[in-house]
Design a protein around this motif. Structure first.
Motif, short mmCIF file in Angstrom:
data_model
loop_
_atom_site.label_atom_id
_atom_site.label_comp_id
_atom_site.label_asym_id
_atom_site.label_seq_id
_atom_site.Cartn_x
_atom_site.Cartn_y
_atom_site.Cartn_z
N THR A 209 0.84 -1.20 0.00
CA THR A 209 0.00 0.00 0.00
C THR A 209 0.87 1.25 0.00
N ASP A 210 1.88 1.27 0.86
CA ASP A 210 2.79 2.41 0.92
C ASP A 210 3.44 2.66 -0.44
N GLU A 211 3.92 1.59 -1.05
CA GLU A 211 4.59 1.71 -2.35
C GLU A 211 3.63 2.21 -3.43
N LEU A 212 2.43 1.64 -3.49
CA LEU A 212 1.44 2.04 -4.50
C LEU A 212 1.09 3.52 -4.37
N LEU A 213 0.86 3.96 -3.15
CA LEU A 213 0.48 5.36 -2.94
C LEU A 213 1.65 6.30 -3.22
N GLN A 214 2.85 5.91 -2.80
CA GLN A 214 4.02 6.76 -3.07
C GLN A 214 4.28 6.88 -4.57
N GLU A 215 4.10 5.78 -5.29
CA GLU A 215 4.26 5.83 -6.75
C GLU A 215 3.24 6.75 -7.39
N ALA A 216 2.07 6.88 -6.77
CA ALA A 216 1.01 7.76 -7.28
C ALA A 216 1.21 9.20 -6.81
N GLY A 217 2.30 9.48 -6.08
CA GLY A 217 2.60 10.84 -5.66
C GLY A 217 2.06 11.23 -4.30
N TRP A 218 1.69 10.26 -3.48
CA TRP A 218 1.15 10.54 -2.16
C TRP A 218 2.22 10.42 -1.09
N THR A 219 2.06 11.20 -0.03
CA THR A 219 2.87 11.04 1.18
C THR A 219 2.09 10.12 2.10
N VAL A 220 2.73 9.04 2.54
CA VAL A 220 2.07 8.06 3.39
C VAL A 220 2.68 8.13 4.78
N MET A 221 1.83 8.23 5.79
CA MET A 221 2.28 8.23 7.17
C MET A 221 1.56 7.12 7.92
N ARG A 222 2.31 6.42 8.75
CA ARG A 222 1.74 5.37 9.59
C ARG A 222 1.95 5.73 11.05
N VAL A 223 0.88 5.63 11.82
CA VAL A 223 0.90 5.97 13.24
C VAL A 223 0.49 4.72 14.01
N TRP A 224 1.30 4.31 14.97
CA TRP A 224 0.94 3.17 15.81
C TRP A 224 -0.09 3.63 16.83
N GLU A 225 -0.99 2.73 17.21
CA GLU A 225 -2.04 3.07 18.16
C GLU A 225 -1.49 3.50 19.51
N HIS A 226 -0.27 3.07 19.87
CA HIS A 226 0.29 3.40 21.17
C HIS A 226 1.03 4.74 21.17
#
Length: 130
Positions: A89-106
């Motif tokens: 998912t990260d790779e697909l979105l980055q290839e489409a020009g998106w900045t992807v951020m992941r936040v852990w629940e903790h």
């Protein structure tokens, strides 16, 4: 597993509340790229920033995840599959020009909200320079 929420979890709601209080407006539980069948928890379409709030168990947090003692093969495959899908998912979105951020629940939601606000601000600044 049927009782597990796929959206509107407590960590998501807290993060969204803080982002909204900062004056940021966003989409909730939306596909950043229509052709890609993946849904982000918080989406800033104009800035092209997608936020995923990952649960420690379901996404295999290196700090908190513990493999269950029963049915270990199933759970190992399940969590490994989730992690693989997250990377795709990260790779697909980055290839489409998106900045992807992941936040852990903790993670501290206030710190995460500031990081998100900074990313959105930087994305808007980059677009204004073009």
């Amino acid at each position: 597993m049927l009782g597990c929420r796929s959206r509107d979890t407590r960590p998501e709601k807290v993060l969204r509340s803080l982002l909204h209080a900062m004056g940021l407006r966003f989409r909730v539980c939306a596909r950043p790229v229509a052709e890609v069948r993946r849904t982000a928890d918080v989406v800033f379409p104009k800035a092209r920033v997608a936020i995923f709030v990952d649960g420690c168990f379901w996404h295999g947090c290196p700090e908190h995840y513990r493999l269950p003692r029963t049915n270990t093969a199933y759970w190992d495959d399940k969590i490994t599959g989730n992690q693989t899908r997250d990377r795709q998912t990260d790779e697909l979105l980055q290839e489409a020009g998106w900045t992807v951020m992941r936040v852990w629940e903790h993670e501290d939601a206030a710190v995460a909200a500031r990081k998100v606000a900074l990313a959105v601000s930087c994305a808007h600044d980059d677009k204004s320079l073009r």
